[in-house]
Scaffold this motif. Structure first.
Motif, PDB file in Angstrom:
ATOM      1  N   ARG A 167       0.816  -1.221   0.000  1.00 53.95           N
ATOM      2  CA  ARG A 167       0.000   0.000   0.000  1.00 53.95           C
ATOM      3  C   ARG A 167       0.850   1.273   0.000  1.00 53.95           C
ATOM      4  N   LEU A 178       3.847   2.729  -5.278  1.00 50.06           N
ATOM      5  CA  LEU A 178       3.166   3.164  -6.499  1.00 50.06           C
ATOM      6  C   LEU A 178       4.008   2.675  -7.674  1.00 50.06           C
ATOM      7  N   ALA A 201       4.021  12.522  -8.971  1.00 52.66           N
ATOM      8  CA  ALA A 201       3.441  11.822  -7.821  1.00 52.66           C
ATOM      9  C   ALA A 201       4.422  11.792  -6.650  1.00 52.66           C
ATOM     10  N   TYR A 206       4.949  15.298  -5.006  1.00 52.83           N
ATOM     11  CA  TYR A 206       3.827  15.779  -4.191  1.00 52.83           C
ATOM     12  C   TYR A 206       3.653  14.938  -2.936  1.00 52.83           C
ATOM     13  N   ASN A 207       3.842  13.630  -3.051  1.00 50.59           N
ATOM     14  CA  ASN A 207       3.711  12.776  -1.865  1.00 50.59           C
ATOM     15  C   ASN A 207       4.980  11.936  -1.700  1.00 50.59           C
ATOM     16  N   LEU A 246       5.235   8.073  -0.781  1.00 46.86           N
ATOM     17  CA  LEU A 246       5.039   6.976  -1.728  1.00 46.86           C
ATOM     18  C   LEU A 246       6.399   6.406  -2.135  1.00 46.86           C
TER      19      LEU A 246
END
Lengths: 253, 380
Positions: free
Chosen positions: A43, A46, A81, A84-85, A88
């Motif tokens: 989880r 990515l 991605a 921004y995070n 991950l």
């Protein structure tokens, strides 16, 4: 072990789409085993891929967030991605045509920026999905559907290219070296910064069949013969290394 | 509720800004916290101000290697949960078309600002044009819908940027602010209200992110890292995101849905403005910077007693065919001045019951009020 690996596969996806003899299934398994070995929660992962056979390794098979993008742009999507995070863990899995031809610019810039991406390039030396056209990785002289008289151009040395662009961890292995490859994937997952692994993966129907390697054993034998570990290569002359592919690690190892 | 009220990015009251600066402030006010872009005249001031303002607000700014990667990074960031944007001009806009199709097909909220210059190709980089209106709608291959807003002032560069984010988030669609060089570099007063109304995308767990119960509804959009194990692809996909590249029903259903979700919601999306229309014989149908010259010309003619009216399209796509159709039943002729070869004039013909007279100026300069006045005099 096999049952333990099921948790990493998306339920309801019965088979992979790969052709008989394709190396991508081996790579698929090794990536998941590396994740399992490091006990990473899927989880947090990515997986970003582009277009082509290798882009189907994570999508839809991996039971994690997957982003299957446009041709060549996987690294650019992944950059957005990840920036921004940053929590991950972002892995890009795609082919040689996707990452180095149409997407080459994004790859060298991501390496230069040292974005914390794990990029795995499944290199089958050909455009497999579209019918076996010449790639920027096809060895000189090899036959493809767009070089019927043999490829007149030299192939890229992917690892040298990424290293020169600033890649932190750079490695090359063949799917015929599964244990070393799995350890390399673990290392890439563990290290921070831009990591790159070139994975040589046989393509029987498009690459092998046009170059007198019509069966999986033949092309696997060819790869095993061609690959030579970096340590062994160091003592050899230029002539002895002619046509060989050096495997191993470069950068932060 | 997905609507909320937040503080504006600037202190309330009167400010003096360029249009491009106002776009950046609108973005920050709307909650934009990710910008990826590539320098290009005449839009670069947006990027420079975003670099500065995102640094102050804890957002992420990245200067990419080209516009292909800029729109791609924006889409990646949007799926990671960001309100994300990019800005460009014609040549960069052309490069972005690939990623715009992807964003439309994956229903990714994002804002794209195109400060239009005189094209085609490199054209006149510092001069004005409105030549990208059709490209905004039809630029990427396949059938999809987007939303396009057309600002005419610095005030609207600010307000419509906020509106663009709200529409993008609400309808899960790439939304465009199609300014022109003239409004990008125009400096004038900007009135800032203390509070801004913003819409945040709807989230839900365990629900298909690409399927809705009715064609009007917008599916919820979870982000990466939330444990939803999302499947996002630019290939034809079912409600869960699984590739279904040879199923005619799945493809038809998806294409219909991404078109219907915009077209059926047109009444809440489309915005037009009108003056002097009650007894008008001739109406000027205009948008963007040309609407300023048009209003000036119309006002002057009204003072002299001519029955001329004014309609301004604040939304260009989905095209306000209903408004144009109604207008065409009330007036004898509709005059459409544009800084292109008649892109909106041609579209208006699809719904107009009366004659459409296109006036095209493609010399890299704004259309002056006296030019519009002269042309209108011939029709009155």
């Amino acid at each position: 072990m096999v049952r333990a690996m099921e948790q990493y596969l998306r339920p309801g996806i019965p088979t992979t789409p790969f052709c008989p003899g394709c190396g991508h299934g081996i790579l698929l398994g090794l990536i998941l085993r590396a994740i399992h070995g490091l006990d990473i929660d899927m989880r947090e992962m990515l997986f970003v891929s582009g277009i082509g056979c290798a882009a189907w390794i994570p999508s839809p098979h991996f039971n994690a967030d997957t982003l299957h993008t446009t041709h060549g742009r996987a690294i650019a999507f992944a950059t957005g991605a990840k920036l921004y995070n940053p929590k991950l863990r972002v892995m890009v899995i795609s082919g040689d045509g996707d990452l180095f031809s149409i997407g080459g610019n994004h790859l060298i810039h991501a390496a230069r920026r040292d974005i914390d991406l794990k990029v795995i390039c499944a290199n089958n030396m050909i455009y497999g999905m579209t019918g076996g056209q010449v790639a920027s990785t096809t060895p000189r002289g090899f036959t493809t559907s767009t070089t019927p008289l043999g490829n007149p151009d030299r192939p890229f040395d992917l690892c040298k290219l990424v290293e020169a662009a600033g890649g932190r961890y750079v490695a090359r292995y063949s799917v015929t070296q599964p244990l070393a490859l799995m350890e390399s994937i673990k290392k890439a997952l563990f290290l921070e910064g831009f990591s790159f692994i070139e994975v040589l993966s046989p393509c029987v129907p498009q690459f092998g069949s046009k170059n007198l390697m019509e069966s999986a054993p033949k092309i696997i034998e060819w790869l095993m013969e061609k690959c030579i570990p970096r340590e062994k290569a160091e003592g050899l002359s230029r002539e002895e290394l002619n046509g060989k592919i050096i495997t191993g690690e470069w950068g932060d190892v | 509720m997905a609507w909320k009220r937040i503080k504006a990015s600037l202190p309330p009251g009167r400010h003096y800004f360029s249009g491009n600066e106002a776009v950046a402030e609108g973005a920050i006010s709307a909650g934009c916290r990710f910008y990826a872009g590539y320098p290009i005249t005449p839009s670069s001031e947006i990027m420079e101000r975003m670099a500065h303002r995102l640094g102050q607000t804890g957002g992420v700014f990245v200067q990419m290697e080209d516009e292909l990667s800029s729109i791609s990074a924006v889409t990646g960031a949007s799926w990671a949960g960001a309100k994300a944007m990019t800005a460009t001009s014609g040549p960069g806009f052309s490069l972005m078309m690939e990623g715009i199709g992807y964003a439309a097909f994956t229903e990714t909220p994002c804002v794209i600002v195109d400060i239009q210059r005189a094209g085609p190709s490199t054209g006149q980089a510092t001069r004005v044009g409105s030549g990208d209106i059709m490209q905004a709608k039809w630029g990427s291959h396949g059938d999809y819908q987007i939303i396009v807003l057309s600002p005419w002032s610095v005030q609207e560069m600010y307000e419509q940027t906020i509106q663009a984010f709200n529409l993008a988030e609400r309808y899960r669609v790439p939304t465009f602010l199609m300014g022109e060089e003239a409004v990008g570099h125009l400096r004038e007063n900007l009135e800032i209200e203390p509070w801004v109304r913003v819409f945040d995308r709807k989230k839900a767990t365990g629900r298909p992110p690409f399927e809705a119960k009715s064609p009007r509804q917008i599916p919820p959009m979870p982000s990466f890292g939330e444990g939803e194990r999302l499947l996002v692809t630019g290939s034809t996909h079912d409600g869960l995101g699984i590739r279904r590249t040879d199923d005619p029903k799945v493809h038809a259903r998806l294409i219909e849905r991404i078109n219907d979700k915009i077209l059926l919601n047109k009444p809440t999306i489309v915005d037009v403005d009108g003056f002097f229309l009650d007894d008008a014989r001739v109406a000027v149908l205009c948008y963007g910077f040309t609407a300023r010259s048009s209003l000036s010309a119309v006002k002057g003619l009204r003072e002299e007693g001519y029955r001329v009216g004014f309609m301004r399209l604040k939304t260009l796509w989905p095209f306000p065919h209903e408004n144009v159709g109604e207008l065409s039943e009330r007036v004898e002729r509709i005059f459409v001045p544009e800084m292109n070869r008649g892109q909106v004039g041609g579209e208006a013909m699809k719904s107009s019951q009366c004659e459409i007279i296109s006036f095209c100026q493609t010399n890299g300069e704004v259309i002056r009020p006296e030019v519009i006045r002269k042309e209108l005099m011939r029709l009155l």
